[in-house]
Design a protein around this motif. Structure first.
Motif, mmCIF file in Angstrom:
data_model
loop_
_atom_site.group_PDB
_atom_site.id
_atom_site.type_symbol
_atom_site.label_atom_id
_atom_site.label_comp_id
_atom_site.label_asym_id
_atom_site.label_seq_id
_atom_site.Cartn_x
_atom_site.Cartn_y
_atom_site.Cartn_z
ATOM 1 N N ASN A 177 0.815 -1.216 0.000
ATOM 2 C CA ASN A 177 0.000 0.000 0.000
ATOM 3 C C ASN A 177 0.848 1.265 0.000
ATOM 4 N N GLN A 178 1.955 1.240 0.731
ATOM 5 C CA GLN A 178 2.776 2.448 0.865
ATOM 6 C C GLN A 178 3.957 2.479 -0.106
ATOM 7 N N LYS A 179 4.109 1.423 -0.914
ATOM 8 C CA LYS A 179 5.206 1.339 -1.899
ATOM 9 C C LYS A 179 6.567 1.574 -1.229
ATOM 10 N N LEU A 180 6.869 0.723 -0.262
ATOM 11 C CA LEU A 180 8.142 0.811 0.459
ATOM 12 C C LEU A 180 8.662 -0.595 0.732
ATOM 13 N N LEU A 181 9.928 -0.687 1.145
ATOM 14 C CA LEU A 181 10.533 -2.004 1.407
ATOM 15 C C LEU A 181 11.613 -1.879 2.469
ATOM 16 N N ALA B 245 9.006 11.681 1.319
ATOM 17 C CA ALA B 245 8.321 12.733 2.083
ATOM 18 C C ALA B 245 7.014 12.244 2.706
ATOM 19 N N ASN B 246 6.734 10.941 2.571
ATOM 20 C CA ASN B 246 5.505 10.370 3.136
ATOM 21 C C ASN B 246 5.706 10.153 4.641
ATOM 22 N N VAL B 247 5.545 11.244 5.402
ATOM 23 C CA VAL B 247 5.833 11.197 6.841
ATOM 24 C C VAL B 247 4.866 10.309 7.599
ATOM 25 N N PHE B 248 3.638 10.164 7.093
ATOM 26 C CA PHE B 248 2.660 9.310 7.774
ATOM 27 C C PHE B 248 3.110 7.852 7.766
ATOM 28 N N ALA B 249 3.613 7.397 6.598
ATOM 29 C CA ALA B 249 4.094 6.016 6.502
ATOM 30 C C ALA B 249 5.302 5.802 7.408
ATOM 31 N N ILE B 250 6.174 6.812 7.468
ATOM 32 C CA ILE B 250 7.373 6.709 8.314
ATOM 33 C C ILE B 250 6.977 6.609 9.789
ATOM 34 N N ASP B 251 6.009 7.441 10.205
ATOM 35 C CA ASP B 251 5.540 7.391 11.604
ATOM 36 C C ASP B 251 4.906 6.046 11.933
ATOM 37 N N ASP B 252 4.115 5.523 10.984
ATOM 38 C CA ASP B 252 3.479 4.212 11.194
ATOM 39 C C ASP B 252 4.530 3.122 11.380
ATOM 40 N N LEU B 253 5.580 3.161 10.552
ATOM 41 C CA LEU B 253 6.643 2.157 10.640
ATOM 42 C C LEU B 253 7.361 2.238 11.981
ATOM 43 N N LYS B 254 7.564 3.476 12.443
ATOM 44 C CA LYS B 254 8.262 3.681 13.710
ATOM 45 C C LYS B 254 7.473 3.048 14.859
ATOM 46 N N MET B 255 6.162 3.293 14.863
ATOM 47 C CA MET B 255 5.304 2.747 15.918
ATOM 48 C C MET B 255 5.218 1.225 15.811
ATOM 49 N N VAL C 271 15.366 6.543 5.951
ATOM 50 C CA VAL C 271 14.732 6.447 4.629
ATOM 51 C C VAL C 271 15.768 6.609 3.525
ATOM 52 N N VAL C 272 15.671 5.742 2.491
ATOM 53 C CA VAL C 272 16.426 5.924 1.244
ATOM 54 C C VAL C 272 15.411 5.941 0.106
ATOM 55 N N ILE C 273 15.765 6.601 -0.986
ATOM 56 C CA ILE C 273 14.836 6.693 -2.116
ATOM 57 C C ILE C 273 15.196 5.647 -3.161
ATOM 58 N N ALA C 274 14.171 5.030 -3.750
ATOM 59 C CA ALA C 274 14.385 3.998 -4.775
ATOM 60 C C ALA C 274 13.261 4.076 -5.798
ATOM 61 N N SER C 275 13.500 3.478 -6.958
ATOM 62 C CA SER C 275 12.507 3.453 -8.023
ATOM 63 C C SER C 275 11.266 2.677 -7.581
ATOM 64 N N GLU C 276 10.095 3.229 -7.919
ATOM 65 C CA GLU C 276 8.841 2.558 -7.581
ATOM 66 C C GLU C 276 8.760 1.185 -8.245
ATOM 67 N N ALA C 277 9.235 1.096 -9.506
ATOM 68 C CA ALA C 277 9.205 -0.183 -10.235
ATOM 69 C C ALA C 277 10.125 -1.198 -9.568
ATOM 70 N N GLU C 278 11.320 -0.739 -9.129
ATOM 71 C CA GLU C 278 12.251 -1.652 -8.454
ATOM 72 C C GLU C 278 11.690 -2.114 -7.114
ATOM 73 N N ILE C 279 11.009 -1.187 -6.414
ATOM 74 C CA ILE C 279 10.392 -1.561 -5.131
ATOM 75 C C ILE C 279 9.317 -2.618 -5.358
ATOM 76 N N LYS C 280 8.487 -2.424 -6.389
ATOM 77 C CA LYS C 280 7.419 -3.388 -6.684
ATOM 78 C C LYS C 280 7.999 -4.761 -7.027
ATOM 79 N N ASN C 281 9.050 -4.779 -7.858
ATOM 80 C CA ASN C 281 9.684 -6.054 -8.224
ATOM 81 C C ASN C 281 10.285 -6.742 -7.004
ATOM 82 N N ALA C 282 10.902 -5.935 -6.123
ATOM 83 C CA ALA C 282 11.507 -6.512 -4.917
ATOM 84 C C ALA C 282 10.428 -7.052 -3.976
ATOM 85 N N ILE C 283 9.287 -6.349 -3.893
ATOM 86 C CA ILE C 283 8.171 -6.833 -3.056
ATOM 87 C C ILE C 283 7.689 -8.188 -3.578
ATOM 88 N N ASP C 284 7.531 -8.288 -4.922
ATOM 89 C CA ASP C 284 7.118 -9.566 -5.517
ATOM 90 C C ASP C 284 8.134 -10.665 -5.232
#
Length: 580
Positions: A92-96, A113-123, A131-144
């Motif tokens: 949902n948040q496109k992160l890994l 800059a998605n601070v809500f997702a970062i706060d959720d992860l912290k809790m 946080v590091v930045i990565a390609s959305e397509a690479e994140i999706k492939n890695a999730i799969d």
């Protein structure tokens, strides 16, 4: 897309112009395109070729004070890190989650800059989030890859409405019904769930590192198997009733005749999976219960072009490298289908490929494209056989020639003539061992004096599976239990207890205990003594005896060395090599 990242009051385009990544003119062109067609500016700039994704992401990361990471080049992520964040959150948040250092969890995001997702992860994790930045397509492939491809076979099948009576067994199309309406066949092949099933089978094979996909029809079932590290493994298959639709879909992708069910057909498919371009060689064969489809996956990224990585023993590699540098002669690589002959030849040609050398190959098919080498696809239907192509090559001023396979006397004779006229010729031959190649050429009708004048080296090879590094365990055996394999006291330094290894099976190796393969090589340099035996038409075992006396390491000995180095197992040694 990552250009959603907030960059303060300045727009993304203005910032890119400010730092000189794009020009003002390029920005205006992209803005005009955005105005006409819509979309995100970053994607438009990439589509127009003004900026690459990695440059854009690195820039965005710098603006947000985070690092850019390419997940395609990132190493294996540990299981304990992956398990820290549920699949629903990462999708949902496109992160890994990618690393854990003490109390700090590193997370790759397409929008840092998605601070809500970062706060959720912290809790959720109780960790500090880096946080590091990565390609959305690479994140999706890695999730799969790490969480499993979204949409299993069962999920797709649930989408298919089951009409009344559809649970009955589907009859095999009879030969007289083979001319079924082409429009209906195309419609079946283009049905959305069938497309998803075909894509799932193909992407699953790439993720599993398979070399082949087998789709096999039986009377009441359909079976799908992947060949991984040389061994077939059965995977979840669609129901029998989707057999014809699935085969039609694959035929459409391979540009084959979907109305032809009685004759074998061959084709090719090019797909893009996980940002990798994969070529598939497709073979369709009519069987009693429908058409069997076998697809060979050709992944350029899996091609090892460094000779030292193939599995040569140190002294064997020296002999091999010395002989491939000679100006003329024939070098033969032997072994059964799937033993890695093509990889060895491609690696050799890549090492010899220099601007001052003209290399020409004729292959059936051209499996991998090598930059700077002239590769020709054989086509017997139009008369372009190995022999015909080889004959034409001699008028192309070549230095090095590679012929896919010596299948007949005509090809062998032209190859010999090419070697006699100052060319270095590489080819393959189907024999069980290196010394057997000399006898095989004699049996093909080649005069022994021609064989001894041209063949300078013969290589036989087999592939053994390598023990999985993640679940590798050591164990001891008595020397007496393995000496019958050919293990000499010298090979184990006179020890009576020998430490070997095996894989216990884990998620990393799909519970097989093996991950990857290496070749065992038998390299026979054609010496004066061997030439004398060939001229006398001596049997293979005498040629082998002399070759061993002169220092040749046999296939069994090469495999045993890998066994004693704890690279492979007893079972693999017995599976791929014979006792001497």
């Amino acid at each position: 897309m990552a250009d959603e990242v907030k960059l303060g009051k300045k727009r993304l385009g203005d910032l890119l112009v400010e730092v000189g990544i794009i020009t003002e003119e390029q920005l205006q062109t992209a803005l005009q395109e955005q105005k006409e067609r819509g979309g995100k500016l970053g994607q438009i700039l990439m589509a127009m070729g003004f900026i690459t994704e990695d440059v854009l992401l690195a820039f965005l990361g710098k603006q947000c004070n985070v690092s850019y990471v390419s997940l395609n080049e990132y190493g294996e992520i540990p299981d304990n890190v992956i398990k820290m964040v549920p699949e629903t959150i990462v999708r949902n948040q496109k992160l890994l989650p990618i690393a854990l250092n003490g109390n700090e969890l590193t997370v790759a995001m397409s929008d840092p800059a998605n601070v809500f997702a970062i706060d959720d992860l912290k809790m959720m994790t109780g960790k500090n989030i880096k946080v590091v930045i990565a390609s959305e397509a690479e994140i999706k492939n890695a999730i799969d890859k790490y969480y499993g491809a979204k949409g299993s076979m069962q999920d797709i099948l649930r989408e298919i409405e089951t009409p009344e009576g559809a649970d009955e067994e589907v009859e095999v199309v009879k030969e007289e019904d083979a001319g079924k309406d082409i429009i209906a066949l195309e419609a079946e092949g283009e049905d959305a769930p069938v497309i998803k099933i075909a894509n799932l089978i193909l992407s699953g094979a790439v993720s599993a590192g398979a070399s082949d996909i087998h789709i096999e029809p039986f009377e009441k079932t359909l079976r799908v198997r992947y060949r991984i590290d040389g061994v077939l493994h059965e995977v979840t298959a669609p129901p029998k009733k989707l057999q014809n639709a699935l085969v039609s879909r694959l035929k459409i992708m391979a540009k084959l005749d979907i109305a032809e069910h009685r004759l074998p057909q061959d084709g090719r498919i090019k797909i893009k999976v996980q940002n990798r371009e994969i070529d598939l060689r497709v073979s369709v064969l009519p069987t009693a219960f429908g058409e069997k489809v076998v697809m060979r996956l050709l992944d350029p990224e899996s091609l090892k072009l460094d000779l030292t990585q193939l599995g040569f023993e140190e002294e064997t590699l020296k002999v091999y490298q010395k002989n491939i540098e000679v100006p003329y002669g024939i070098i033969l690589v032997t072994g059964p289908t799937g033993s890695g002959k093509s990889t060895t030849l491609y690696s050799t040609l890549a090492n010899l490929n220099k601007p001052e050398v003209n290399i020409v190959t004729i292959e059936d098919p051209v499996e991998y494209v090598l930059e700077g080498i002239n590769q020709v696809q054989a086509n017997a239907e139009i008369g372009l056989t190995f022999a015909e192509g080889l004959r034409s090559f001699l008028r192309q001023d070549p230095d090095i020639i590679m012929v896919g396979e010596i299948r007949d006397t005509e090809t062998a004779e032209i190859a010999i003539n090419a070697a006699l006229t100052g060319h270095l010729v590489f080819s393959t031959l189907h024999t069980n061992d290196a010394p057997g190649a000399m006898t095989r050429l004699n049996n093909m009708g080649i005069e022994p004096f021609l064989t001894t004048s041209t063949v300078i080296m013969v290589i036989a090879q087999r592939l053994v599976r390598i023990i999985c590094p993640k679940c590798k365990e050591e164990f001891e055996v008595d020397y007496d239990k393995i000496k019958h394999l050919g293990v000499t006291p010298e090979m184990v330094d006179g020890k009576t207890k020998i430490t070997l290894a095996r894989g216990t099976g884990c998620d990393f190796c799909s519970n097989t205990g093996y991950k990857g393969r290496k070749a065992c090589f038998e390299v026979m340099e054609v010496s004066d003594k061997i030439r004398d035996l060939v001229l006398e038409r001596a049997p293979t075992h005498l040629i082998k005896q002399v070759a061993r006396e002169e220092g040749m390491i046999t296939l069994r000995e090469a495999a045993l060395r890998k066994l004693l180095r704890q690279e492979t197992t007893l079972e693999e040694v017995l599976r791929v090599t014979f006792t001497e």
